[in-house]
Design a protein around this motif. Structure first.
Motif, PDB file in Angstrom:
ATOM      1  N   ARG A 123       0.864  -1.178   0.000  1.00  0.00           N
ATOM      2  CA  ARG A 123       0.000   0.000   0.000  1.00  0.00           C
ATOM      3  C   ARG A 123       0.901   1.229   0.000  1.00  0.00           C
ATOM      4  NH1 ARG A 123      -4.792   0.466   4.326  1.00  0.00           N
ATOM      5  NH2 ARG A 123      -5.638  -1.103   2.895  1.00  0.00           N
ATOM      6  N   ASP A 171     -11.667  12.513   1.059  1.00  0.00           N
ATOM      7  CA  ASP A 171     -10.227  12.478   0.784  1.00  0.00           C
ATOM      8  C   ASP A 171      -9.380  12.437   2.050  1.00  0.00           C
ATOM      9  OD1 ASP A 171      -8.383  12.070  -1.171  1.00  0.00           O
ATOM     10  OD2 ASP A 171      -8.251  14.138  -1.829  1.00  0.00           O
ATOM     11  N   THR A 230     -10.792   8.251   0.153  1.00  0.00           N
ATOM     12  CA  THR A 230      -9.692   9.016  -0.423  1.00  0.00           C
ATOM     13  C   THR A 230      -9.570   8.709  -1.904  1.00  0.00           C
ATOM     14  OG1 THR A 230      -7.434   9.776   0.044  1.00  0.00           O
ATOM     15  CG2 THR A 230      -7.780   7.392  -0.023  1.00  0.00           C
ATOM     16  N   TYR A 264      -3.400   6.752  -1.563  1.00  0.00           N
ATOM     17  CA  TYR A 264      -3.365   6.990  -0.121  1.00  0.00           C
ATOM     18  C   TYR A 264      -2.434   8.161   0.162  1.00  0.00           C
ATOM     19  CZ  TYR A 264      -5.474   2.366   0.349  1.00  0.00           C
ATOM     20  OH  TYR A 264      -6.320   1.290   0.249  1.00  0.00           O
ATOM     21  N   LEU A 318     -10.236   3.511  -0.733  1.00  0.00           N
ATOM     22  CA  LEU A 318      -9.558   4.170  -1.851  1.00  0.00           C
ATOM     23  C   LEU A 318     -10.411   4.075  -3.113  1.00  0.00           C
ATOM     24  CD1 LEU A 318      -7.020   5.474  -3.143  1.00  0.00           C
ATOM     25  CD2 LEU A 318      -6.186   3.148  -3.575  1.00  0.00           C
TER      26      LEU A 318
END
Length: 478
Positions: free
Chosen positions: A2, A153, A177, A181, A199
């Protein structure tokens, strides 16, 4: 893996994408993802009351367009405008056309609108915001105490690049978001404010070299675990030396060896005054009275837990030409110059208090700005630094940083750090680099604590005993 990217990197990628597509397409894509997440949280959209807290930027536009989509599905959507003269015009028109209601944020009834909503969308400040919420915005956020809160976000009031929080900020149940990230979503204290993070991909082109932060996932950790082959023996798998414990703190030696025995190395060599306690608990350990340089071959050393003021043993280990992990009392005694002059890798594992002492600042400064602290420590010492905490950060002297959040608050117990040191040191001896050993060790340690605790208090030895369970969990993919 991630990956998290800084604000300027994300903005540049967004501009490049917008230049290649129709006007407004990127915002519509973001709004569609936001509306879908809100609908999933609501379960039943028709008849649900939704309040949008709308600021002046594109963040507010995202909220308005998402609110319009919910209104078209039958939700009662009210937009509370905190900057009416600077509200996103297209989003506002779309909401009104869908039957949404608009309320001036300065009006007396604005709090009632927010308080009566089942779901509140935080579109106050975008990823470029700095500082805490203004008084009026904070008051409206406080009125949402009984609602589900979804941040657009990033929770307003959280620094996107660092996770720092200066003043009042939104505490979201879910943060949706966009594109990538942001570091502030993965690092405490910001992570605590973000809630669950979802996400929404936008198709941004982001180069790996530009990432600000990375977080290992199960598959990454599984790929890094040292595994024996048919030709392995205990020496080929690596021997980790442990210099820990004292007459006053023999338990630190026992716990450090416990972690080391479960970390992948083929053997653990203990050197120190707690040999009787170690061998009584772990007869497979190799014990020696020392000094460390005369104890026999090792591929890595762990030094510091419960060491007391034994600078002689510390100097002996720091002078070795193999990887060294320094923790606890070792951090208090070691000289910065001695670490910088080492040719082999060094891994420092401070908690916030120890990091503060090394940096010469207050503990609160480290806890409030963890990313800055780990970067400064790694650069100053020319070493890899594992900064322990609710989110563990592993930073290298080259500037790369990994974040780990597999732990549990039950890990705040005496001796758990000693177990982590042994575990990470064993991974060093098994052949992992300092950054990988620290981040894999933190991941397994946190996961083991979750298994051991299972919602109840846990002791450090319980965490050590659960490391094989965590190891198997990772190997099986969760």
């Amino acid at each position: 893996m991630r990956d998290a990217y800084g604000v300027e990197t994300v903005r540049a990628a967004e501009l490049e994408l917008m230049a290649r597509g129709p006007a407004g397409a990127l915002m519509q894509r973001a709004a569609a993802g936001l509306a879908a997440e809100c609908a999933q949280l609501l379960g039943k959209v028709y008849g649900s009351r939704v309040a949008l807290l709308v600021g002046s930027g594109d963040n507010g536009g995202d909220a308005l367009y998402a609110g319009a989509r919910l209104a078209r599905r039958g939700a009662g959507v009210s937009a509370v405008l905190l900057a009416p003269e600077r509200t996103h015009a297209g989003g506002l028109a779309a909401l009104r056309a869908a039957g949404g209601v608009v309320v001036d944020g300065a009006a007396d009834r604005a709090e009632d609108v927010v308080a009566g909503a089942r779901l509140v969308v935080d579109g106050i400040v975008g990823i470029g915001g700095r500082g805490g919420l203004r008084e009026r915005a904070a008051g409206l956020v406080a009125a949402a105490r009984d609602a589900l809160v979804v941040a657009v976000d990033l929770p307003s009031g959280v620094d996107a690049d660092t996770g720092e929080v200066h003043g009042e900020a939104v505490r979201a149940d879910v943060t949706v978001t966009f594109g990538a990230y942001k570091p502030g979503l993965l690092i405490d204290p910001g992570r605590e404010y973000a809630g669950a993070v979802r996400l929404v991909g936008l198709g941004l082109e982001l180069a790996e070299r530009e990432r600000a932060l990375e977080a290992l996932q199960y598959v990454d950790v599984a790929g890094l675990l040292p595994l024996p082959s048919g030709e392995s023996d205990k020496y080929r798998r690596g021997v980790v030396g442990v210099v820990a414990g004292s007459a006053r703190y023999p338990g630190a030696a026992v716990l450090c060896v416990a972690g080391a025995l479960r970390g992948g190395a083929g053997a653990v060599r203990y050197v120190g005054p707690a040999a009787d306690a170690v061998i009584a608990r772990f007869p497979e350990a190799l014990v020696s009275a020392g000094p460390p340089s005369k104890a026999g071959r090792v591929q890595a050393w762990v030094v510091g837990p419960g060491l007391g003021d034994d600078e002689e043993r510390l100097r002996d280990v720091v002078g070795a030409e193999v990887p060294v992990l320094i923790d606890a009392d070792g951090l208090r005694l070691v000289a910065e110059r001695a670490v910088r002059e080492r040719r082999a890798p060094t891994l420092l594992t401070p908690h916030a208090g120890e990091a503060a002492a090394l940096l010469g600042v207050a503990r609160e400064e480290v806890e409030a700005a963890r990313l800055s602290a780990v970067r400064e420590l790694a650069g100053r010492f020319g070493a890899t630094v594992l900064l322990k905490g609710s989110t563990t950060l592993v930073g290298t002297a080259e500037g790369t940083v990994r974040v780990n959040a597999t732990g549990t608050p039950w890990l705040a117990t005496a001796g758990s750090g000693d177990v982590l040191s042994g575990l990470a040191g064993s991974l060093l001896a098994a052949g992992l680099g300092a950054g990988d050993a620290g981040s894999v060790g933190a991941y397994l340690h946190g996961l083991a604590a979750r298994h051991a605790a299972d919602g109840a208090p846990v002791a450090a030895q319980d965490v050590a005993d659960a490391i094989p369970v965590a190891w198997r969990d990772v190997r099986r993919g969760g």
